[in-house]
Design a protein around this motif. Structure first.
Motif, short mmCIF file in Angstrom:
data_model
loop_
_atom_site.label_atom_id
_atom_site.label_comp_id
_atom_site.label_asym_id
_atom_site.label_seq_id
_atom_site.Cartn_x
_atom_site.Cartn_y
_atom_site.Cartn_z
N PRO A 21 0.81 -1.22 0.00
CA PRO A 21 0.00 0.00 0.00
C PRO A 21 0.84 1.28 0.00
CG PRO A 21 -0.94 -1.58 1.50
CD PRO A 21 0.37 -2.16 1.04
N CYS A 22 1.95 1.28 0.73
CA CYS A 22 2.78 2.49 0.75
C CYS A 22 3.46 2.73 -0.59
CB CYS A 22 3.80 2.42 1.88
SG CYS A 22 3.04 2.65 3.51
N ASP A 23 3.81 1.66 -1.29
CA ASP A 23 4.39 1.83 -2.63
C ASP A 23 3.37 2.46 -3.57
OD1 ASP A 23 6.74 0.65 -1.73
OD2 ASP A 23 6.26 -1.33 -2.57
N GLN A 41 11.90 12.05 -0.58
CA GLN A 41 11.76 12.04 0.87
C GLN A 41 10.63 11.11 1.31
OE1 GLN A 41 11.03 15.90 2.59
NE2 GLN A 41 11.01 15.12 4.68
N LEU A 42 9.49 11.20 0.62
CA LEU A 42 8.35 10.35 0.94
C LEU A 42 8.70 8.88 0.73
CD1 LEU A 42 5.35 10.43 1.77
CD2 LEU A 42 4.78 10.56 -0.66
N GLY A 48 9.92 0.08 3.47
CA GLY A 48 9.92 -0.97 4.48
C GLY A 48 9.00 -0.70 5.66
N ALA A 49 7.93 0.02 5.42
CA ALA A 49 7.00 0.36 6.50
C ALA A 49 6.36 -0.88 7.11
CB ALA A 49 5.91 1.30 5.97
N ASP A 55 -1.24 -0.02 6.48
CA ASP A 55 -2.68 0.19 6.57
C ASP A 55 -3.02 1.67 6.43
OD1 ASP A 55 -3.06 -2.52 6.97
OD2 ASP A 55 -3.34 -2.35 9.15
N GLN A 56 -2.23 2.53 7.07
CA GLN A 56 -2.47 3.97 6.98
C GLN A 56 -2.23 4.48 5.56
OE1 GLN A 56 -3.82 5.96 9.46
NE2 GLN A 56 -4.06 7.31 7.70
N CYS A 57 -1.24 3.92 4.88
CA CYS A 57 -1.00 4.30 3.48
C CYS A 57 -2.20 3.98 2.61
CB CYS A 57 0.24 3.58 2.94
SG CYS A 57 1.81 4.23 3.54
#
Length: 80
Positions: A21-23, A41-42, A48-49, A55-57
């Protein structure tokens, strides 16, 4: 037993295809909303979250897409 194995392989394949999800969130934000330096930066912050951050992403991406929809913003995310 074969049905469970087949379902597990399908789920794994879908998960791998969709990526983390973060990707997906970073790709969307980088293609549509932030500068190159902010993108770097993001990407570094979310690399590797852990599962809670993933879930937040997913939530953040869904909200950003909904906001863009409401605002009439069209964003095409590159496949790479």
């Amino acid at each position: 037993m074969r049905l469970i194995f087949a379902a597990s392989l399908f789920a794994l394949g879908v998960a791998c295809e969709l990526g983390e999800p973060c990707d997906r969130y970073v790709d969307y934000m980088c293609d549509c909303h932030v500068s190159a330096s902010e993108c770097d930066q993001l990407r570094a912050e979310l690399a590797g979250a852990d599962p809670d951050i993933q879930d937040q992403c997913a939530i953040d991406l869904s909200q950003q897409e909904a906001q863009d929809d409401d605002d009439g913003v069209v964003c095409e995310v590159s496949p790479f």
